[in-house]
Design an enzyme around this catalytic site. Structure first.
Site, short mmCIF file in Angstrom:
data_model
loop_
_atom_site.label_atom_id
_atom_site.label_comp_id
_atom_site.label_asym_id
_atom_site.label_seq_id
_atom_site.Cartn_x
_atom_site.Cartn_y
_atom_site.Cartn_z
N TYR A 39 6.48 -8.27 5.07
CA TYR A 39 6.19 -9.07 3.88
C TYR A 39 7.20 -10.20 3.69
O TYR A 39 6.94 -11.14 2.94
CB TYR A 39 6.20 -8.21 2.61
CG TYR A 39 5.15 -7.13 2.54
CD1 TYR A 39 4.15 -7.00 3.49
CD2 TYR A 39 5.17 -6.21 1.49
CE1 TYR A 39 3.20 -5.99 3.41
CE2 TYR A 39 4.22 -5.21 1.39
CZ TYR A 39 3.26 -5.09 2.36
OH TYR A 39 2.33 -4.08 2.27
N HIS A 97 4.42 1.16 9.46
CA HIS A 97 3.43 0.30 8.81
C HIS A 97 2.06 0.39 9.48
O HIS A 97 1.03 0.48 8.81
CB HIS A 97 3.92 -1.15 8.82
CG HIS A 97 3.31 -2.00 7.77
ND1 HIS A 97 3.92 -3.10 7.24
CD2 HIS A 97 2.13 -1.90 7.11
CE1 HIS A 97 3.15 -3.65 6.32
NE2 HIS A 97 2.04 -2.94 6.23
#
Length: 267
Positions: A39, A97
């Site tokens: 991110y 992730h």
């Protein structure tokens, strides 16, 4: 330590936008924040938390390891970098992730490294995100189901992921639902709007309550303080059996998170 039922997601939020979102969320009562290495906002999340004045022990902080850092030494180093950016000595939850594309890095290596992260106290709990039934079976063989705090997966009324969720429930693995509002698409859904009107609630509260009542944690994001506060009210909304049954009919397999070259073969 249990995973909070409702937290703040920070996907796609950067710079001052994510700082303001985290600051406002903490100010209106959130105590869980979800971020990820990819991110590119961990430093800003850490800054907002540090400036909020909320004691670290009151917060539940999650980050996720990106696929380029899966080799054992790289994974450990990457978590330490994340902690530096987040201005903390540990996260409450560290997740893989995405599974390693095409098994480039053996699962035993990166999950073993994640377990080492936990042993070293860099993360209190560990888990994964975007793991299918087959991949979760492999993870259970490596770690044991009890060691897996959650599988964070896309779940919303348009993608109800029933086969995977039933499997996870049977294994006693908690589910964290992301994209619970489907980028706002479910807010336009007439069924959701009708249910919201009947309860004197917002469509977002209905969509979140639908997930919460199934035992999932949710991590919606927002850049508006009033929406952040409103989303929290989903914790107080109870849908009846008819509401839940009507929302169940909305499933159309609409998957939004499906990056080419990274996503696994979905269930």
């Amino acid at each position: 330590m249990s995973i909070p039922r409702l937290g703040l997601g920070t996907f796609r939020l950067k710079g001052q936008t994510v700082i303001d979102s985290v600051r406002n969320a903490l100010d209106v009562g959130y105590r869980a924040v979800d971020t990820a290495q990819i991110y590119d906002n961990e430093a800003e999340v850490g800054q907002a938390i540090a400036e909020s004045g909320v004691p670290r022990e009151e917060l539940f902080l999650t980050t996720k390891v990106w696929i380029s850092r899966f080799r054992r030494d790289e994974l450990l180093a990457s978590l330490r970098e994340s902690l530096d950016k987040l201005r903390t000595d540990h996260v409450d939850l560290a997740l893989i992730h995405w599974p390693s594309p095409n098994g480039e890095v053996p699962m035993a290596e990166y999950l073993g490294a994640l377990a080492e992260v936990q042993r070293q106290g860099l993360a209190r709990q560990i888990g994964m995100s975007n793991f299918t039934i087959a991949l979760t079976r492999q993870a259970i063989d490596i770690l044991g189901a009890d060691a897996i705090a959650t599988n964070q997966v896309e779940v919303h009324p348009y993608l109800q992921n029933r086969a995977l969720l039933q499997f996870l429930r049977g294994q006693g693995i908690h589910v964290t639902a992301y994209m619970s509002l489907a980028y706002g698409e479910v807010l336009k859904e007439p069924v959701i709007q009708e249910i919201a009107q009947r309860h004197g609630a917002t469509p977002a509260q209905v969509a979140l309550a639908w997930a919460l009542q199934q035992g999932f944690a949710v991590i919606p994001s927002s850049t508006r303080r009033e929406n952040l506060a409103s989303n929290l009210e989903a914790l107080r909304l109870t849908l009846d059996e008819q509401d839940m049954a009507r929302i169940a009919t909305l499933d159309r397999g609409q998957r939004l998170a499906n990056p080419a070259g990274i996503a696994p073969d979905w269930d």
